[in-house]
Design a protein around this motif. Structure first.
Motif, PDB file in Angstrom:
ATOM      1  N   PRO A 298     -19.513 -29.348  -3.606  1.00 36.00           N
ATOM      2  CA  PRO A 298     -18.139 -28.916  -3.346  1.00 36.00           C
ATOM      3  C   PRO A 298     -18.189 -27.479  -2.856  1.00 36.00           C
ATOM      4  CG  PRO A 298     -18.354 -29.818  -5.572  1.00 36.00           C
ATOM      5  CD  PRO A 298     -19.744 -29.661  -5.027  1.00 36.00           C
TER       6      PRO A 298
ATOM      7  N   TYR B  13     -13.997 -22.563  -5.444  1.00 34.31           N
ATOM      8  CA  TYR B  13     -12.860 -21.656  -5.289  1.00 34.31           C
ATOM      9  C   TYR B  13     -13.329 -20.207  -5.341  1.00 34.31           C
ATOM     10  CZ  TYR B  13      -9.719 -25.570  -6.002  1.00 34.31           C
ATOM     11  OH  TYR B  13      -9.065 -26.747  -5.868  1.00 34.31           O
TER      12      TYR B  13
ATOM     13  N   HIS C  61     -20.191 -20.064 -12.661  1.00 40.30           N
ATOM     14  CA  HIS C  61     -20.888 -20.175 -13.950  1.00 40.30           C
ATOM     15  C   HIS C  61     -21.878 -21.333 -13.868  1.00 40.30           C
ATOM     16  CE1 HIS C  61     -18.331 -23.625 -14.843  1.00 40.30           C
ATOM     17  NE2 HIS C  61     -17.253 -22.884 -14.568  1.00 40.30           N
TER      18      HIS C  61
ATOM     19  N   HIS D 214     -21.070 -24.559 -11.776  1.00 40.35           N
ATOM     20  CA  HIS D 214     -21.217 -24.478 -10.313  1.00 40.35           C
ATOM     21  C   HIS D 214     -22.691 -24.486  -9.926  1.00 40.35           C
ATOM     22  CE1 HIS D 214     -17.394 -22.419 -11.433  1.00 40.35           C
ATOM     23  NE2 HIS D 214     -16.939 -23.291 -10.556  1.00 40.35           N
TER      24      HIS D 214
ATOM     25  N   TYR E 161     -25.061 -25.843 -11.476  1.00 39.51           N
ATOM     26  CA  TYR E 161     -25.638 -27.170 -11.706  1.00 39.51           C
ATOM     27  C   TYR E 161     -25.553 -28.040 -10.439  1.00 39.51           C
ATOM     28  CZ  TYR E 161     -26.120 -31.953 -13.396  1.00 39.51           C
ATOM     29  OH  TYR E 161     -26.509 -33.263 -13.549  1.00 39.51           O
TER      30      TYR E 161
ATOM     31  N   TRP F 190      -6.461 -28.425  -0.301  1.00 36.94           N
ATOM     32  CA  TRP F 190      -7.452 -29.517  -0.321  1.00 36.94           C
ATOM     33  C   TRP F 190      -7.606 -30.163   1.052  1.00 36.94           C
ATOM     34  CZ3 TRP F 190     -11.320 -31.159  -3.183  1.00 36.94           C
ATOM     35  CH2 TRP F 190     -11.403 -30.731  -4.510  1.00 36.94           C
TER      36      TRP F 190
ATOM     37  N   ALA G 196      -9.799 -27.804   2.809  1.00 40.21           N
ATOM     38  CA  ALA G 196     -11.135 -27.678   2.209  1.00 40.21           C
ATOM     39  C   ALA G 196     -12.021 -28.890   2.496  1.00 40.21           C
ATOM     40  CB  ALA G 196     -10.997 -27.476   0.705  1.00 40.21           C
ATOM     41  N   LEU G 197     -11.475 -30.078   2.340  1.00 37.35           N
ATOM     42  CA  LEU G 197     -12.311 -31.279   2.534  1.00 37.35           C
ATOM     43  C   LEU G 197     -12.892 -31.335   3.946  1.00 37.35           C
ATOM     44  CD1 LEU G 197     -10.025 -33.731   0.563  1.00 37.35           C
ATOM     45  CD2 LEU G 197     -12.455 -33.349   0.062  1.00 37.35           C
TER      46      LEU G 197
ATOM     47  N   ASN H 264     -13.998 -29.105   5.626  1.00 30.66           N
ATOM     48  CA  ASN H 264     -15.143 -28.187   5.830  1.00 30.66           C
ATOM     49  C   ASN H 264     -16.439 -28.954   6.026  1.00 30.66           C
ATOM     50  OD1 ASN H 264     -17.479 -27.415   3.697  1.00 30.66           O
ATOM     51  ND2 ASN H 264     -15.838 -28.498   2.649  1.00 30.66           N
TER      52      ASN H 264
ATOM     53  N   HIS I 243     -12.309 -36.707  -3.283  1.00 25.95           N
ATOM     54  CA  HIS I 243     -13.388 -37.100  -2.374  1.00 25.95           C
ATOM     55  C   HIS I 243     -13.451 -38.590  -2.107  1.00 25.95           C
ATOM     56  CE1 HIS I 243     -14.688 -33.015  -3.271  1.00 25.95           C
ATOM     57  NE2 HIS I 243     -15.423 -33.095  -2.169  1.00 25.95           N
TER      58      HIS I 243
ATOM     59  N   HIS J  16     -21.203 -36.335 -10.641  1.00 21.63           N
ATOM     60  CA  HIS J  16     -21.921 -36.057 -11.889  1.00 21.63           C
ATOM     61  C   HIS J  16     -20.932 -35.705 -12.991  1.00 21.63           C
ATOM     62  CE1 HIS J  16     -21.276 -31.734 -11.577  1.00 21.63           C
ATOM     63  NE2 HIS J  16     -21.742 -31.746 -10.338  1.00 21.63           N
TER      64      HIS J  16
ATOM     65  N   MET K 192     -19.735 -33.454 -16.548  1.00 22.86           N
ATOM     66  CA  MET K 192     -19.396 -32.043 -16.754  1.00 22.86           C
ATOM     67  C   MET K 192     -20.245 -31.451 -17.867  1.00 22.86           C
ATOM     68  SD  MET K 192     -16.787 -31.118 -14.916  1.00 22.86           S
ATOM     69  CE  MET K 192     -17.340 -31.973 -13.501  1.00 22.86           C
TER      70      MET K 192
ATOM     71  N   MET L  55     -16.589 -26.861 -19.454  1.00 25.24           N
ATOM     72  CA  MET L  55     -16.838 -25.437 -19.305  1.00 25.24           C
ATOM     73  C   MET L  55     -16.024 -24.917 -18.118  1.00 25.24           C
ATOM     74  SD  MET L  55     -20.548 -23.852 -18.429  1.00 25.24           S
ATOM     75  CE  MET L  55     -21.344 -24.686 -19.767  1.00 25.24           C
TER      76      MET L  55
HETATM   77  N1  MSP Z   1     -12.554 -25.957  -4.327  1.00 24.86           N
HETATM   78  C1  MSP Z   1     -12.630 -27.205  -4.964  1.00 24.86           C
HETATM   79  C2  MSP Z   1     -13.597 -28.122  -4.260  1.00 24.86           C
HETATM   80  C3  MSP Z   1     -13.297 -28.358  -2.834  1.00 24.86           C
HETATM   81  S1  MSP Z   1     -14.517 -29.356  -2.097  1.00 24.86           S
HETATM   82  C4  MSP Z   1     -13.899 -29.712  -0.614  1.00 24.86           C
HETATM   83  C5  MSP Z   1     -13.062 -27.019  -6.402  1.00 24.86           C
HETATM   84  N2  MSP Z   1     -13.702 -25.886  -6.688  1.00 24.86           N
HETATM   85  S2  MSP Z   1     -14.273 -25.479  -8.133  1.00 24.86           S
HETATM   86  O1  MSP Z   1     -14.688 -24.105  -8.004  1.00 24.86           O
HETATM   87  O2  MSP Z   1     -13.329 -25.764  -9.145  1.00 24.86           O
HETATM   88  O3  MSP Z   1     -15.563 -26.307  -8.328  1.00 24.86           O
HETATM   89  C6  MSP Z   1     -15.534 -27.562  -8.943  1.00 24.86           C
HETATM   90  C7  MSP Z   1     -16.938 -28.077  -8.982  1.00 24.86           C
HETATM   91  O4  MSP Z   1     -17.808 -27.137  -9.634  1.00 24.86           O
HETATM   92  C8  MSP Z   1     -17.110 -29.357  -9.798  1.00 24.86           C
HETATM   93  O5  MSP Z   1     -16.774 -30.496  -9.076  1.00 24.86           O
HETATM   94  C9  MSP Z   1     -18.576 -29.271 -10.106  1.00 24.86           C
HETATM   95  O6  MSP Z   1     -19.308 -29.566  -8.966  1.00 24.86           O
HETATM   96  C10 MSP Z   1     -18.738 -27.799 -10.437  1.00 24.86           C
HETATM   97  N3  MSP Z   1     -18.391 -27.532 -11.831  1.00 24.86           N
HETATM   98  C11 MSP Z   1     -17.442 -26.648 -12.270  1.00 24.86           C
HETATM   99  N4  MSP Z   1     -17.428 -26.685 -13.636  1.00 24.86           N
HETATM  100  C12 MSP Z   1     -18.343 -27.569 -14.065  1.00 24.86           C
HETATM  101  C13 MSP Z   1     -18.787 -27.968 -15.325  1.00 24.86           C
HETATM  102  N5  MSP Z   1     -18.261 -27.507 -16.437  1.00 24.86           N
HETATM  103  N6  MSP Z   1     -19.803 -28.867 -15.366  1.00 24.86           N
HETATM  104  C14 MSP Z   1     -20.406 -29.368 -14.254  1.00 24.86           C
HETATM  105  N7  MSP Z   1     -19.992 -29.005 -13.046  1.00 24.86           N
HETATM  106  C15 MSP Z   1     -18.938 -28.156 -12.917  1.00 24.86           C
HETATM  107  O7  MSP Z   1     -12.858 -27.909  -7.202  1.00 24.86           O
END
Ligand code: MSP
Length: 709
Positions: A9, A12, A18, A21, A23, A244, A247-248, A250, A286, A308, A310, A319
């Motif tokens: 993804p 933001y 953290h 992300h 992961y 969204w 973003a998608l 992209n 998605h 996957h 969380m 988290m």
């Molecule tokens: N900006 C959107 C995505 C747009 S894609 C076209 C978004 N951003 S986000 O910063 O919230 O990132 C979400 C993604 O970060 C999750 O789908 C995952 O890939 C990762 N994660 C964020 N927190 C997470 C956990 N606690 N555990 C595992 N992955 C996590 O959504």
């Protein structure tokens, strides 16, 4: 053409990343390396999602423009991806995509225009103008239906998002809609005809049941007057696109959709369709919205959408920054090697399910699987080759006349047994890898480690070495163990790129593992007489109690090197360990700014609000149980000296500060740090990556209490 495109993804740009992300980036990076090893031309995308109300608000809180906010977050992402070996320079991602790139605007505009002209599968206009009335969660950037929020007891208060627990925004305005309700049958047909479109199965079933329940049309624009930070709707500048929607897209603008230059540089035709790796939190976007948008625009569907689980905290909550229960990247970076983190993430999380992260678990795995497991196997094998074979890989063959002797020691004289075992393990490993079952793949690899370890312990090379008649048996054991190590390096390279390459070098091998295909491994490929390299420790054992204590201490406020946390505003960004102001790292915007490093300008009146005074340090002492904090009494010309805590104990001896003139922020609200009141902040420069503090002072005599203007 044999190509592969994988995306994470785009995150933001409102707050710093953290472990969650990290992961997804680690998984995508691992898969990309695995594909590259097979000679498949691979393109790996990660990046940031930079539009929308969430970024607008975070910027406002931090006193930045939205673009500066995005630049700030991106500079941190870039620093961290480099530190964790995920960036292009380390063979990781191919593009760090940013939705504020002009080519993205161009591609998105083209995409919108196509959709605006399209008919739905039921023959209606795909986009229409209407009025949106409902609730919106800025943190999710999503409209919320009744089952997705909780109503507070106080009926006047807005409902709260079930995920973020934050209040929702009421929206009532003109909006463009995407006619999603016309796409349910087409989507179900897609899932039916491609059973692996959404993976794993459990997520596929969730998506199908969601779509079977019927779909509601989706608001895809906001009035510019309410959300200005977004891509304008073509031919209607009063609207900006729903974040969204922008973003998608992209995923395709990055490789050249709607932009010739990108098409030539990367190649939409060459790489699309791609595989989207996402957290299950954003699966609907998605697997439901994105495929519908693509159908409307007449663009081919992605190869797969793989979700996957969380990382959750000990109470099972996801988290997230908003909940304040995150594992911070700078802590991980400070205490753990990148490969240990990668290994832990892939081994511990059963792919697709949620996983609990604990530092304790990470240390345990680093010690048992890495230090005592792979690391020990590698060092004992290489040390023995050094000691018993003059540092040269011996022959693995046992001649006819020595077979009986070898058999007596219990060593299997038939080399094909071990070869068959390891080939089978390799096949299983690769199969699990292709199914995203990393944890199982790693279990298989560690069954090889265990088997070789047992072979060594049973054969006791140290005893064999005492008997010249057993020279061939000794050599065979050491050869097998070195050859098994070589195989493990090739298999494990995508998971631990650095350490496997290090072991490889210690084995005396110089080819790049990046292009060594595990499917083509042949037993016996390690040449005898290969001169092994220098044996160096790979995974130092960690002292669990000490490390946990240091991590705990490290969690105490650190920041602007003065009275840190006290000085840091309560904004999203400034809650992170790396403070917002001053910026720690130059961003692209910095380079363009008229004064190097400055991206935010204030009015003189803003500066006047800060009361800076000359002070003299009367006393300074370390705070018990804290490595960082010094407690000082400072005379700033008032009746009584101020008590100020500063995070400089690692860099300044308290005694040497006494008598020194310093600059104090005198009108900072007092705060309690570790039970002590801090009544101001000492100003310091922040030097280098570690942010070493250097206290500001005067070269001329100045009276205490003098104001800086
Ligand atoms: N900006 C959107 C995505 C747009 S894609 C076209 C978004 N951003 S986000 O910063 O919230 O990132 C979400 C993604 O970060 C999750 O789908 C995952 O890939 C990762 N994660 C964020 N927190 C997470 C956990 N606690 N555990 C595992 N992955 C996590 O959504």
């Amino acid at each position: 053409m044999n190509t592969f495109y994988i995306t994470t993804p785009i995150y933001y740009a409102n707050s710093l990343p953290h472990l969650g992300h990290l992961y997804t980036m680690i998984v995508a990076d691992t898969v990309a390396r695995h594909k590259r090893q097979q000679g498949i031309e691979t393109f790996f995308l990660t990046g940031t999602d930079e539009h929308g109300i969430n970024i607008e608000r975070a910027a406002e809180r931090a006193g930045r423009t939205p673009q500066q906010q995005a630049d700030y977050v991106v500079s941190y992402y870039k620093k961290m991806t480099a530190a964790f070996g995920l960036d292009a320079a380390h063979g990781g991602y191919d593009i760090f995509m940013r939705t504020t790139e002009p080519f993205h605007y161009q591609g998105v505009t083209e995409f919108w225009r196509r959709v605006a002209k399209a008919k739905t599968p039921r023959g209606n206009d795909a986009i229409y103008k209407g009025h949106y009335e409902g609730w919106f969660c800025a943190a999710c950037a999503a409209y919320k239906t009744e089952d997705e929020y909780v109503k507070p007891d106080d009926s006047a208060a807005p409902p709260r998002c079930l995920i973020h627990e934050t209040p929702l925004d009421r929206i009532s305005e003109e909006s463009y809609f995407f006619r999603l309700s016309d796409y349910d049958e087409a989507l179900l047909k897609l899932y039916e005809s491609r059973s692996d479109f959404v993976q794993p199965d459990v997520r596929n079933n969730e998506v199908k049941s969601f779509v079977s329940g019927g779909l509601q049309d989706l608001s895809i624009s906001r009035l510019k007057s309410s959300v200005s930070w977004g891509i304008p709707v073509p031919d209607d500048p009063a609207h900006t696109m729903y974040v969204w929607f922008d973003a998608l897209i992209n995923y395709i603008t990055a490789i050249g959709f709607g932009n010739l230059e990108r098409e030539q540089a990367v190649g939409f035709e060459k790489f699309w369709p791609g595989l989207h790796l996402v957290g299950k939190d954003i699966l609907r976007f998605h697997a439901v919205y994105w495929p519908s948008f693509l159908m409307a625009a007449g663009v081919e569907q992605p190869r797969h959408v793989v979700a996957h689980g969380m990382w959750v905290d000990s109470t099972g909550r996801k988290m997230s920054k908003t909940l304040g229960n995150t594992i911070e990247l700078d802590v991980l970076e400070r205490f753990f090697s990148t490969d240990a983190i990668r290994y832990f993430c892939l081994r511990e999380m059963v792919f697709g399910q949620d996983g609990r992260f604990s530092y304790e678990g990470l240390i345990d795995r680093a010690n048992s699987d890495l230090a005592s497991g792979l690391g020990n196997l590698s060092s004992r094998t290489l040390t023995m080759i050094g000691r018993y074979c003059q540092g040269v890989v011996p022959s693995g063959k046992i001649s006819e006349e020595k077979l009986l002797l070898a058999k007596r020691t219990g060593v299997d004289t038939d080399e094909t047994t071990i070869a068959g075992f390891i080939e089978h393990a390799r096949d299983q490993f690769l199969q699990h890898f292709d199914n995203f079952a990393f944890s199982r793949a790693l279990e298989v690899a560690w069954s090889v480690v265990a088997r070789i370890d047992k072979m060594i312990s049973d054969a006791k090379p140290w005893d064999l070495a005492k008997d010249e008649n057993q020279r061939q048996t000794l050599n065979a054991v050491l050869y097998r163990s070195a050859e098994a190590l070589r195989w493990l390096c090739v298999l494990l390279y995508p998971v631990m790129p650095q350490t496997t390459q290090d072991i490889y070098a210690q084995l005396g091998l110089s080819e790049s593992l990046r292009t060594t295909n595990p499917a083509q491994l042949k037993w016996g490929g390690l040449n005898e007489n290969t001169k092994i390299g220098e044996v160096k420790p790979l995974f130092p054992r960690m002292d669990k109690a000490k490390t946990l204590e240091e991590i705990r201490k490290g969690a105490e406020p650190s920041g602007v090197h003065a009275t840190e946390a006290a000085a840091v505003a309560e904004s999203e960004v400034s809650k992170m360990t790396t403070p917002a102001p001053p910026m720690q790292e130059a961003t692209e915007a910095d380079a363009a700014a008229p004064v190097a490093g400055v991206t935010t300008f204030i009015e003189i009146g803003d500066f006047a609000k800060v009361d800076l005074r000359v002070g003299e340090v009367l006393s300074a002492e370390r705070l018990p149980k804290s490595d960082k904090l010094l407690l000082m009494k400072i005379d700033i010309g008032e009746q009584a000296p101020r008590q100020v805590l500063a995070g400089i104990a690692e860099y300044y001896e308290p005694e040497k500060l006494v008598g020194r003139k310093v600059v104090v922020v005198a009108n900072l609200k007092s705060r309690k740090l570790r039970g002590h009141e801090s009544q101001g902040m000492v100003v310091a420069a922040s030097i280098g990556e570690q942010g070493r503090p250097v206290i500001a002072t005067f070269t001329e005599d100045v009276p205490n209490g003098a104001r800086l203007k």
